[in-house]
Design a protein around this motif. Structure first.
Motif, short mmCIF file in Angstrom:
data_model
loop_
_atom_site.label_atom_id
_atom_site.label_comp_id
_atom_site.label_asym_id
_atom_site.label_seq_id
_atom_site.Cartn_x
_atom_site.Cartn_y
_atom_site.Cartn_z
N ALA A 1 0.82 -1.19 0.00
CA ALA A 1 0.00 0.00 0.00
C ALA A 1 0.86 1.25 0.00
O ALA A 1 0.56 2.23 -0.69
CB ALA A 1 -0.90 -0.01 1.22
N PHE A 2 1.93 1.19 0.77
CA PHE A 2 2.72 2.42 0.90
C PHE A 2 3.37 2.78 -0.43
O PHE A 2 3.51 3.93 -0.78
CB PHE A 2 3.78 2.26 2.01
N GLY B 1 -8.58 9.75 10.00
CA GLY B 1 -7.70 8.60 9.73
C GLY B 1 -8.44 7.44 9.09
O GLY B 1 -7.83 6.44 8.74
N GLY C 1 0.65 4.17 -2.61
CA GLY C 1 0.34 5.52 -2.19
C GLY C 1 1.24 6.52 -2.89
O GLY C 1 0.81 7.57 -3.33
N SER D 1 -6.82 9.02 2.77
CA SER D 1 -7.73 9.58 3.77
C SER D 1 -7.96 11.05 3.46
O SER D 1 -7.35 11.60 2.55
CB SER D 1 -7.15 9.41 5.18
N THR E 1 -3.58 3.29 1.33
CA THR E 1 -3.85 4.31 2.33
C THR E 1 -4.32 5.58 1.65
O THR E 1 -3.55 6.19 0.90
CB THR E 1 -2.58 4.59 3.17
#
Lengths: 365, 467
Positions: free
Chosen positions: B21-22, B110, B25, B105, B103
């Motif tokens: 995910a990172f 959060g 992102g 948001s 991720t």
């Protein structure tokens, strides 16, 4: 972006208004608002229509229609147009994604029904009908689905449409589907759920970088996962003799792929019940596993659902839910009537399994 | 083809990871997407032979809806929905899903966004980001057509044009948003009074039945209970900081139309403790209409505690001390029978589905909590807060409160949250002799003291502050 630069470009992000659950009263039909908490009784003049009478003597008619849940804005606006032209501008949705239009006069009901039907929205889902299937996300949006949701629901509701628009079941029938064993669809009189049949296939090149290994080990309900070095890389391995193929490791560790085009199967469960009416709430019980995951219309699933549903419709007494009917006639008769097989896989092996066994000399012949 | 192989062949080169995910992102900050807002459907329409088969039949078709969005000339979402249809057809063909999390948001929160990045973005670039905004619905799912149109307009401008009423979490699911537009869509929704729901290890969006708004069975004000509890702990919804998810659900009676006992960590189920109301003339009318045999077989004999008897004159005799408020006879004879006047709710705690210890249903924790005055609702909020606090401090990571209770035992849990043992909590007392009972006499004295106090106060046990 540095703070200084942010200040320079005057970026002031909007702070959220943490308003939480919206107040429904500004949106609620005026008669519902006026008689809030003061309803006296109701009846159902015809399938799909509820008639509620308040202590004040006010009456409100509700017309309930099925939707596809995943709605494009054109569909929603069409429903709004119907609500404005033939109802009184207020709607609500049920837990099972049916839409309800409230009107203050019975005179408005026929035109409302006619227009809903003309636009392709089935009117029904009330009383002892088969209501809309409780709906999950599936291939359209979920990150771990074994099958689709919208497609399964559409296929089954095409078949069940005749039972949605009538109230001819012994009691209400609540059907659910779930695209993995997490079972977001919940408990149902009939539940169609993905049941994996093979242990996860592990991409050892990715595990170390993607998965928090101790968390994945902890997630396994049967302690079948342990850390291991594979090809010189830290990874995880699965004791395939212990593995129950539940898929619990897949969400926290996507390189442990649980789905396979041929190993992801569907199982059918029966006798789940949320209501406390008569008997206590119950969990659904396994009746068939290993049905193929066969898009776009899942005919094998449809066939089994049809068998179970119509055995229930034909044999249950009024007001018996699926599970209550089976409790009366016994599981041997259920398997006979539905022409389904009883196997060793129906014998529970999980914690508390003994309590699911017949601890008596009561036998159905 | 296996999923892994499929991913390998569809990845656009060694720099595209399959999962993290990172990394994704970071990828989303790339400006070089294949289509800009002004593009028409650059690529030809994807052929969708599988999905096309879901357009026939009497039930409304979601595929037809997706195609309407794809074919909306000049709309910013048309290319995205073309590629979405392409990816979905790809799933139908290969029988695999192709979304992964990540991720995303909005500023200040959060949680509440369900990020979805495509694993087959090289084939279907316009829908490479297809996030969902979980938005809390008005309690009881009431809408005016006016507000529905506003929601549509916002989603047409910033999103995909696809909305689900509602997800299993209870949220309105605004499905299909780019990372860039997520904030814009949220800001617009937030400006007209809507707020994000819960996701991840947080307090989750709640649901309540139609209840007081249109149901004579309703035993408390569901809107008030739902909004009082959820809006008190709104911080726990927006900033995931709990060991795992925590769900409240509110049903006005034992019919439990929002499935709270199975699905909620904290289920509020309406009930009453005085006698049910019987209109004997309506009972006679019902029996007259269906016949004595039918009434006896389907109402009297179906009472789970044998609390009903049909008199010779076709009136009904109710043993209200035996009645467990199951709702069957009220459901069958809604004109004749109604709940009593001393209304409130039972609280059941610990419902959840399979992962990890197996299914748990909520179990009775507070048999009766009066819900009539402001103070009563404040007491409900206080109890909710106590449960959340206990959960936050004592549950293990990824453990639901039902599992925590099983792990530590109900007596320890009751002591922690300040609830006294009550025989309504069990189907029957323990059958195992493996228990140390040397303080049994003291515990029995406490019980008699409580009973004395309750009789004096004419008040059955409710949760008391543990201090």
């Amino acid at each position: 972006m540095s703070q200084a630069k942010a200040a320079e470009t005057k970026v002031t992000p909007r702070r959220p208004k943490e308003t939480g659950v919206p107040d429904p009263f500004p949106y609620m039909h005026p008669l519902l608002k006026k008689n809030y908490g003061k309803w006296a009784w109701h009846d159902r003049p015809r399938p799909g229509v509820l008639h509620h009478v308040a202590e004040s003597g006010d009456e409100v008619w509700t017309v309930r229609a099925g939707t596809q849940r995943q709605m494009d804005v054109y569909t929603i606006r069409k429903l709004c147009d119907i609500g404005d032209r033939f109802a009184e501008g207020h709607v609500r949705f049920t837990t099972r994604s049916n839409i309800e239009f409230m009107v203050s006069s019975f005179d408005k009901v026929p035109a409302l029904i006619q227009n809903l039907q003309a636009e392709g929205f089935p009117v029904g889902g009330t009383g002892n009908s088969v209501s809309m299937i409780s709906h999950t996300q599936g291939w359209l949006h979920c990150d771990i689905p074994g099958t689709d949701a919208s497609g399964v629901v559409k296929s089954l509701m095409d078949m069940l449409h005749t039972e949605f628009v009538k109230e001819e079941m012994p009691n209400r029938v609540r059907i659910t589907t779930s695209c993995c064993q997490v079972n977001c669809g919940g408990q149902g009189d009939i539940a169609i759920n993905v049941q994996y049949t093979k242990p996860p296939r592990i991409n050892h090149d990715l595990v170390a970088n993607v998965c928090e290994r101790p968390a994945v080990v902890a997630r396994c309900p049967v302690a079948a996962i342990r850390p291991a070095m594979v090809n010189g890389k830290p990874s995880l391995e699965v004791d395939e003799k212990k593995c129950v193929c539940c898929g619990a490791c897949y969400p926290p560790c996507p390189p442990m792929q649980i789905n396979g085009p041929d190993s992801t199967k569907l199982a059918i469960w029966v006798g789940g019940k949320h209501s406390n009416a008569r008997s206590r709430p119950t969990f659904h019980k396994l009746v068939v596993a290993n049905l193929p995951n066969n898009p776009p219309r899942w005919p094998e699933v449809e066939e089994v659902v049809r068998k179970i549903l119509y055995a229930y419709k034909k044999n249950a007494k009024d007001w018996e839910r699926m599970g209550e009917w089976i409790e009366r006639i016994g599981w041997p008769r259920f398997f006979e009537l539905t022409e389904l097989a009883f196997t060793k896989h129906h014998l529970d092996t999980w914690v508390g399994a003994r309590h699911t066994m017949n601890m008596s000399a009561h036998v159905h012949f | 083809m296996s999923a892994a192989e499929d991913r390998a062949t569809t990845a656009a080169g060694p720099t595209v990871p399959s999962w993290p995910a990172f990394v994704l992102g970071m990828m989303t900050s790339d400006k070089g997407t294949a289509m800009s807002k002004d593009d028409k459907i650059g690529a030809a329409k994807h052929v969708t032979p599988h999905l096309d088969q879901l357009e026939g039949g009497p039930w409304p078709s979601f595929v037809t809806g997706l195609k309407r969005l794809r074919d909306s000339k000049g709309k910013q979402y048309a290319p995205m929905m073309n590629d979405l249809l392409g990816q979905l057809e790809h799933s139908y063909t290969n029988r695999l899903g192709y979304w992964k999390g990540g991720t995303v948001s909005v500023f200040g929160y959060g949680g509440g966004i369900i990020p979805r990045f495509s694993e087959v973005a090289d084939k279907f670039p316009a829908s490479k980001e297809f996030h969902t905004l979980r938005v809390q619905p008005p309690a009881g799912y009431h809408y005016s057509t006016e507000v529905l149109r506003k929601l549509c307009d916002i989603w047409e401008e910033h999103g995909s044009g696809l909305i689900a009423f509602h997800g299993q979490s209870g949220d309105i699911m605004f499905q299909g948003c780019t990372t860039e537009n997520t904030q814009k869509a949220f800001d617009a929704l937030n400006e007209i009074g809507f707020d994000l729901g819960g996701a991840g290890p947080a307090l989750r969006t709640s649901t309540s039945c139609v209840g007081h708004a249109r149901c004579e069975m309703s035993c408390y004000d569901e809107v008030k209970a739902h909004r009082s509890v959820l809006n008190k702990f709104v911080d726990e919804i927006h900033r995931p900081a709990l060991p795992y998810k925590f769900k409240f659900k509110f049903s006005g009676c034992g019919n439990d139309c929002v499935n709270a006992i199975h699905r909620a960590d904290f289920a509020v189920i309406g009930t009453w403790r005085d006698d049910m109301k019987v209109d004997q003339e309506e009972v006679k009318a019902y029996v007259g209409a269906v016949g004595r045999k039918y009434a006896i077989d389907h109402v009297i004999a179906m009472c789970p505690t044998r609390a009903l008897s049909l008199n010779d004159d076709n009136t009904l005799e109710v043993d209200n001390k035996a009645c467990v408020r199951c709702m069957h006879c009220l459901n069958v004879m809604p004109k004749a029978l109604r709940p009593g006047d001393d209304k409130g709710a039972s609280i059941l705690v610990g419902g959840k589905r399979a992962l990890k210890v197996g299914d748990l249903m909520g179990t009775m924790m507070v048999p009766f909590m009066r819900l009539q005055t402001e103070e009563d609702y404040e007491a409900l909020v206080e109890l909710a807060g106590k449960m959340l606090e206990f959960f936050g401090e004592n549950a293990l990571e990824h453990e639901r409160i039902g599992e925590t209770i099983d792990r530590i035992g109900l007596p320890a849990f009751l002591e922690a949250v300040g609830i006294e043992p009550d025989p309504n909590m069990v189907r029957h007392p323990r059958t195992s002799c493996y228990v140390r009972t040397d303080d049994f006499t003291e515990e029995a004295e406490k019980y008699f003291e409580r009973k004395k106090f309750e009789r004096a106060a004419k008040k059955p046990p409710v949760a008391k502050a543990a201090e």
